[in-house]
Design an enzyme around this catalytic site. Sequence first.
Site, short mmCIF file in Angstrom:
data_model
loop_
_atom_site.label_atom_id
_atom_site.label_comp_id
_atom_site.label_asym_id
_atom_site.label_seq_id
_atom_site.Cartn_x
_atom_site.Cartn_y
_atom_site.Cartn_z
N ASP A 16 0.85 -1.18 0.00
CA ASP A 16 0.00 0.00 0.00
C ASP A 16 0.89 1.25 0.00
OD1 ASP A 16 -2.34 1.68 0.54
OD2 ASP A 16 -1.56 1.80 2.59
N ASP A 18 -0.45 5.03 0.62
CA ASP A 18 -0.84 6.10 1.56
C ASP A 18 -0.86 5.60 3.00
OD1 ASP A 18 -1.35 8.12 -0.50
OD2 ASP A 18 -3.00 6.82 -1.08
N ASP A 191 -1.55 -0.36 5.96
CA ASP A 191 -1.92 0.20 7.27
C ASP A 191 -3.39 -0.03 7.61
OD1 ASP A 191 -2.60 2.21 5.17
OD2 ASP A 191 -3.42 3.26 6.90
MG LIG Z 1 -3.14 3.13 3.32
#
Ligand SMILES: [Mg+2]
Length: 211
Positions: A16, A18, A191
Amino acid sequence: MFGHINLEGVKGVLIDLDNTLYPYLPNHQRSMEICLIHCEKKYGIPGAQFTDIFKQSRSDVHRDLHGQAASHSRLLYFLKFSESFFGKTNPVFALEMEELYWSEFLSGMMFNPGAEEFLKEMSFRGIGSCLVTDLTTHIQMRKWNVLNLGRYIDFMVSSEEAGIEKPAPGIFEMALKKLKLEAKDVIMLGDSEEKDIKGAEALGIRAYLIR
Ligand SMILES: [Mg+2]
């Protein structure tokens, strides 16, 4: 943040962007502050009104485009903002605000602690890699260029390209196809428990939560 990841036997890494490779919130908050000040100075929009209209515009776009890459489009947020404030579509304003938001955001982007070291180790080991990221391609490519990710990462799949957002299987499957690898050969890092971890695990991909 990346110390717990085991790369033994791993042929590919899905990752991922961001809030995993860099912190999202400080950049977003700085951008919002700059946009608010700009609107106050140039258009006479009081700060509180800016905040209210922005929140409403964003939530309208989220509602209309739920599950699609464009649901995060700052251009669409500011397009709806312009219609709310000026009473009609104002492309000059929407484009100006989109660029102001992203140029400020990009100017402060830096890797999360341990992220670059992890990417170096991954690419040193010759492990293939693909960003798997929810947003439109153009801005994710600009972020890629700011972080110079081409030094470490081979491919990117955005939710715009896949036509669907995480945790849907389609976006992960497109990444596997680009890497020419199977679920058992790769790991996923991200995240979001909901999007990154559950999405990958549903396909049998081992996943690591990055806090
Ligand atoms: Mg993310």
